[in-house]
Design a protein around this motif. Structure first.
Motif, PDB file in Angstrom:
ATOM      1  N   LEU A  45      16.287   8.217  31.201  1.00 39.53           N
ATOM      2  CA  LEU A  45      15.056   8.763  31.104  1.00 39.53           C
ATOM      3  C   LEU A  45      14.462   8.409  32.704  1.00 39.53           C
ATOM      4  CD1 LEU A  45      13.482   7.307  27.946  1.00 39.53           C
ATOM      5  CD2 LEU A  45      14.286   9.441  28.443  1.00 39.53           C
ATOM      6  N   ASP A  46      14.322   9.507  33.413  1.00 40.56           N
ATOM      7  CA  ASP A  46      13.818   9.564  35.062  1.00 40.56           C
ATOM      8  C   ASP A  46      12.245   8.952  34.701  1.00 40.56           C
ATOM      9  OD1 ASP A  46      15.920  10.812  36.020  1.00 40.56           O
ATOM     10  OD2 ASP A  46      15.304  12.867  35.816  1.00 40.56           O
TER      11      ASP A  46
ATOM     12  N   LYS B  74      10.535  12.119  39.284  1.00 45.77           N
ATOM     13  CA  LYS B  74      11.209  13.364  39.651  1.00 45.77           C
ATOM     14  C   LYS B  74      10.577  14.124  40.336  1.00 45.77           C
ATOM     15  CE  LYS B  74      14.132  16.569  36.766  1.00 45.77           C
ATOM     16  NZ  LYS B  74      14.347  17.128  35.516  1.00 45.77           N
TER      17      LYS B  74
ATOM     18  N   ALA C 215       7.484  10.645  35.902  1.00 46.21           N
ATOM     19  CA  ALA C 215       8.279  11.638  35.175  1.00 46.21           C
ATOM     20  C   ALA C 215       8.258  10.869  33.831  1.00 46.21           C
ATOM     21  CB  ALA C 215       9.532  12.100  35.578  1.00 46.21           C
TER      22      ALA C 215
ATOM     23  N   ASN D 261       6.094  10.108  31.415  1.00 39.80           N
ATOM     24  CA  ASN D 261       5.214  10.712  30.153  1.00 39.80           C
ATOM     25  C   ASN D 261       5.630  11.834  29.636  1.00 39.80           C
ATOM     26  OD1 ASN D 261       4.306  12.394  32.382  1.00 39.80           O
ATOM     27  ND2 ASN D 261       2.298  12.461  31.749  1.00 39.80           N
ATOM     28  N   SER D 262       6.861  12.208  29.404  1.00 42.68           N
ATOM     29  CA  SER D 262       7.509  13.426  28.716  1.00 42.68           C
ATOM     30  C   SER D 262       7.798  12.954  27.196  1.00 42.68           C
ATOM     31  CB  SER D 262       8.645  13.639  29.380  1.00 42.68           C
ATOM     32  OG  SER D 262       9.959  12.685  28.859  1.00 42.68           O
ATOM     33  N   PRO D 263       7.915  13.847  26.577  1.00 37.99           N
ATOM     34  CA  PRO D 263       8.135  13.689  25.023  1.00 37.99           C
ATOM     35  C   PRO D 263       9.405  12.644  24.815  1.00 37.99           C
ATOM     36  CG  PRO D 263       7.649  16.213  25.417  1.00 37.99           C
ATOM     37  CD  PRO D 263       8.007  15.279  26.764  1.00 37.99           C
TER      38      PRO D 263
ATOM     39  N   HIS E 274      10.263  10.184  26.633  1.00 37.87           N
ATOM     40  CA  HIS E 274       9.827   9.107  27.206  1.00 37.87           C
ATOM     41  C   HIS E 274       8.732   8.517  25.905  1.00 37.87           C
ATOM     42  CE1 HIS E 274      11.134  10.188  31.294  1.00 37.87           C
ATOM     43  NE2 HIS E 274      11.001   9.014  31.530  1.00 37.87           N
TER      44      HIS E 274
ATOM     45  N   LYS F  27       1.627   8.154  24.131  1.00 37.96           N
ATOM     46  CA  LYS F  27       1.261   9.314  25.037  1.00 37.96           C
ATOM     47  C   LYS F  27       0.054   9.086  25.865  1.00 37.96           C
ATOM     48  CE  LYS F  27       1.613  13.852  26.538  1.00 37.96           C
ATOM     49  NZ  LYS F  27       2.446  14.001  27.727  1.00 37.96           N
TER      50      LYS F  27
ATOM     51  N   ASP G 109       0.219   8.644  29.885  1.00 39.52           N
ATOM     52  CA  ASP G 109      -0.520   9.634  30.587  1.00 39.52           C
ATOM     53  C   ASP G 109      -1.493   8.713  31.611  1.00 39.52           C
ATOM     54  OD1 ASP G 109       0.575  12.028  29.631  1.00 39.52           O
ATOM     55  OD2 ASP G 109      -0.853  12.279  28.170  1.00 39.52           O
TER      56      ASP G 109
END
Length: 415
Positions: free
Chosen positions: A197-198, A201, A206, A208-210, A212, A401, A405
């Protein structure tokens, strides 16, 4: 008389030229916090090299870890840098970003190092340092707790997901916590990176992606189930608490360096008798965390005429024989491949205990072992904010999330 006077005048005039011709180039080598313990080792190494290379003189100086950076930066600024300076991987990365050290591809013998160590000091496709000594984690686990939980003691977890699964079962069946992952400041990004998990990026956060969010939710589920050791879980260094929990039988799995097993042996003999060891579980990246590799870099403005000699000494300083000798003295792991394959690491007696077995297991895993760190400016501040967000999410004080964020927004402001 006039002839004698003239001859004497010529000799006096030529004296500076003879003195200059007799001067040998001096290579200053700086190490970090290795004196006085390793005085004998380095004095002998340097003396031997100087005897075999009469055209050059190597001088060794050791500085404390909290002084060497300021000394090096000042020396580079003054145009009088050492030939080689001892750095850890994050410092080497920072200096490479600032243009203060130079690539060594024409000087370094890459074939003598394990893959993981070489990758640690390769930035933008170029090697920027000679790898030196390293660390590598193993997983120690309590076979008695495994049996009590209905788990096979001969099958340790091989991945982080499997480790979480084991931890839940152990907690449900025995009441003991499973393990204590490193989630504090300066540690949390390593956990993300190991699991593919980056953190950053294209220059932006990066995390707060799904993917992560899903990962943090898995941690939250394990935390809620009591599978994670909750004491000091989110501090920067939870090693002491984790060690105490393992030694008291309140935690089933301990991820740490092989030297930690000597403490189990000395402080908790009964637990030690039940302890088995295996390679540290890998993330989906195939990376084993736990590396913290030290290396030797070359300043950008070192005298170019000295580079061939610097290359020779850098390869000598970090060759298999010298690394093996250092590893035996220091209890560290080498980055030279031949040294890691030496019987000192690979031949373990049939009646050896977990501490001895751990050394060989860690050495065999060095190709996969990496130094994972946050490669940005103000890393400590940013990492602390990320760790705080993960803590809120894992302890169910905030939606995962939303917490990530908010941390990402803070990072954007700083980056």
């Amino acid at each position: 008389m006039k002839l004698k006077t003239l001859s004497l005048s010529l000799l006096i005039a030529a004296a500076p030229l003879f003195a200059h011709a007799a001067e040998k180039p001096v290579l200053e080598v700086w190490t970090m916090s290795l004196s006085p313990k390793f005085d004998g080792y380095f004095k002998e190494l340097v003396s031997k090299y100087n005897a075999q290379h009469p055209n050059v003189e190597v001088k060794w100086t050791d500085y404390p870890w909290d002084v060497i950076q300021a000394k090096f930066t000042a020396a580079v600024g003054a145009g009088k840098p050492p030939a080689l300076v001892n750095l850890n991987v994050p410092w080497a990365y920072d200096y490479q970003q600032e243009g203060l050290i130079q690539p060594l591809d024409g000087l370094i013998d890459k074939n003598q190092y394990v893959a993981g160590a070489l990758k640690d000091v390769t930035f933008n496709g170029k090697a920027y340092a000679f790898p030196h000594y390293n660390g590598a984690d193993v997983i120690a686990y309590n076979a008695a707790l495994f049996k009590k939980a209905g788990l096979d003691p001969n099958k340790p977890p091989k991945s982080f997901d499997e480790e979480l699964q084991y931890a839940k079962i152990i907690k449900a069946k025995t009441g003991a916590a499973g393990f204590a992952p490193k989630m504090g400041p300066t540690k949390i990004e390593g956990l993300f990176l190991q699991n593919g998990l980056d953190v950053i990026k294209d220059g932006k956060p990066a995390f707060n992606s799904p993917a992560h969010v899903a990962f943090v939710k898995k941690l939250a589920e394990a935390y809620k189930a009591g599978a994670l050791m909750k004491d000091n879980l989110f501090v920067q260094d939870n090693f002491q608490v984790a060690m105490a929990a393992y030694n008291s039988g309140r935690m089933a799995m301990l991820e740490s360096s092989p030297t930690a097993l000597t403490r189990v042996r000395d402080e908790a003999p009964k637990v030690y008798r039940d302890t088995r060891v295996a390679a540290a579980p890998l993330g989906p990246t195939g990376i084993a965390a736990g590396g913290w590799m030290f290396n030797f870099a070359v300043a950008r403005n070192v005298d170019k005429a000295l580079l061939p000699e610097i290359g020779k000494f850098g390869n000598y300083l970090t060759n298999a024989d010298n690394q093996l000798a250092f590893a035996k003295l220091a209890g560290t792991l080498p980055t030279a491949r031949k040294a890691a394959q030496d019987p000192h690491f690979q031949k373990v007696a049939a009646n050896a205990g977990p501490a001895e077995r751990a050394v060989g297991i860690a050495a065999a895993n060095l190709d996969k072992t990496r130094t994972l760190f946050l490669s940005v400016k103000n890393a400590d501040t940013l990492s602390a904010r990320l760790s705080a967000a993960v803590e809120k999410a894992v302890t169910s004080r905030q939606d995962a999330k939303a917490a990530l964020d908010e941390a990402a927004a803070y990072w954007n402001g700083k980056l």
